[in-house]
Design a protein around this motif. Structure first.
Motif, short mmCIF file in Angstrom:
data_model
loop_
_atom_site.label_atom_id
_atom_site.label_comp_id
_atom_site.label_asym_id
_atom_site.label_seq_id
_atom_site.Cartn_x
_atom_site.Cartn_y
_atom_site.Cartn_z
N SER A 234 0.88 -1.17 0.00
CA SER A 234 0.00 0.00 0.00
C SER A 234 0.91 1.22 0.00
O SER A 234 1.40 1.65 1.04
CB SER A 234 -0.91 -0.01 1.23
OG SER A 234 -1.83 1.05 1.19
N ASP A 264 -2.53 -3.43 -2.81
CA ASP A 264 -3.75 -2.75 -2.38
C ASP A 264 -3.94 -1.47 -3.17
O ASP A 264 -4.97 -1.24 -3.78
CB ASP A 264 -3.67 -2.46 -0.88
CG ASP A 264 -4.86 -1.64 -0.39
OD1 ASP A 264 -5.99 -2.05 -0.68
OD2 ASP A 264 -4.65 -0.60 0.25
N LYS A 265 -2.91 -0.62 -3.14
CA LYS A 265 -2.98 0.62 -3.93
C LYS A 265 -1.58 1.15 -4.16
O LYS A 265 -0.67 0.94 -3.38
CB LYS A 265 -3.82 1.67 -3.20
CG LYS A 265 -3.18 2.20 -1.93
CD LYS A 265 -3.99 3.34 -1.34
CE LYS A 265 -3.32 3.89 -0.07
NZ LYS A 265 -4.07 5.03 0.49
#
Length: 307
Positions: A234, A264-265
């Motif tokens: 992330s 996740d991102k």
């Protein structure tokens, strides 16, 4: 009268210590310099503290996880000189960050640990820890980045509660690295939002995982992020690297899983570089990432990737 009072106080203190032995409570809250010992060294780059035994490694966990221990221990250089067996005794990760009631940014390992190519076996993390592994959280917080390298670990990381669990460490903080490390055994998670990785639970800003591998079983009861090398990425900014890593064994979570890493991102402007990584699991996973909605963000932000 004064003598009677002293005897009563002595009896009370003895009772408290006796209760602590059974309840797992330790009345000692501080570590003085004379209480800290390693097999040698002074903690500098030229003369690192020597970790040669189980008691040395336990002392390292103690000084990192107590708030008022000297900063010099938390940022020092350490060198492992022998294989160490922890005998499957319950282990407190080095750098718990959480003291039972609050986040503490000084309960993080921000030093330099060189395993010297040796093994730590008999690891057994079974308690409740925010960050679980041989190390908990490495780097960032009050004292800067950290490096853990040249280390093989064998055992079980199955905390009763954890947000991030990995064989080597729960999370890599900003600017920190795990290099030439491996884990053989079991890593599992039970928390609703738990993250499970074979080597590292989560990688964060400007982190590096290089020349690492996992062999064993991954299990995540929460059906949350799980992957063979890094459980979750992330990343908000900076350059992050996953090079020359692989994972083998079995993974008992296929809803949000990755063979090497699950993303996740990655916000615009950030970069996650993945090169020369592969996996071979008994169950069906989707390699780098399974969630297609995240893959779109990842492809637009990543500089390079190869499976």
């Amino acid at each position: 009268m004064q003598e009677k009072w002293r005897k009563s106080l002595a009896v009370l203190m003895a009772c408290l210590v006796f209760m602590g032995m059974f309840l797992g409570w330790n009345p000692i809250k501080s570590v003085q310099a004379e209480d800290v010992y390693f097999s040698g060294g002074s903690g500098t780059k030229e003369n690192p503290y020597l970790i040669s035994s189980k008691s040395d490694l336990e002392m390292l966990s103690k000084v990192i996880n107590i708030e008022d221990a000297s900063i010099s221990y938390k940022t020092a250089y350490y060198y492992q000189t022998n294989d160490i067996n922890l005998n499957n005794e319950a282990w407190a990760p080095i750098g718990i960050q959480w003291n039972g009631s609050d986040y503490k940014s000084n309960l993080i390992f921000s030093g330099y640990y060189d395993g010297g190519g040796h093994t730590v076996s008999g690891l057994n993390v079974i308690g409740s820890y925010m960050y679980a592994g041989l190390f908990g959280r490495i780097g960032s917080g009050d004292y800067g980045s950290a490096i853990v390298k040249n280390l093989h670990v064998e055992g079980n990381v199955s905390p009763t509660y954890s947000l991030m669990a990995g064989g080597i460490c729960g999370e890599i903080g900003e600017g920190s690295s795990v290099l030439n490390c491996s884990f053989s055994g079991t890593v599992s998670g039970v928390d609703a939002d738990g993250i499970v990785g074979g080597v590292v639970g989560k990688i964060y800003r400007n982190g590096t995982v290089k020349n690492c591998y996992f062999n064993g079983t991954l299990y995540n009861k929460s059906n949350h992020s799980t992957a063979g090398v890094v459980g979750k990425a992330s990343i908000e900014y900076g350059y992050n690297y996953l090079y020359n890593c692989y994972a083998t064994g079995s993974i008992e979570n296929t809803e949000y899983s990755g063979g090497v890493i699950r993303i996740d991102k990655i916000d615009n402007g950030a970069n996650l570089n993945i090169k020369n990584c592969y996996y071979s699991f008994e169950s069906d996973v989707k390699g780098i990432n399974k969630a297609s909605s995240v893959m779109g963000d990842f492809e637009s932000a990543a500089e390079s990737i190869s499976k």
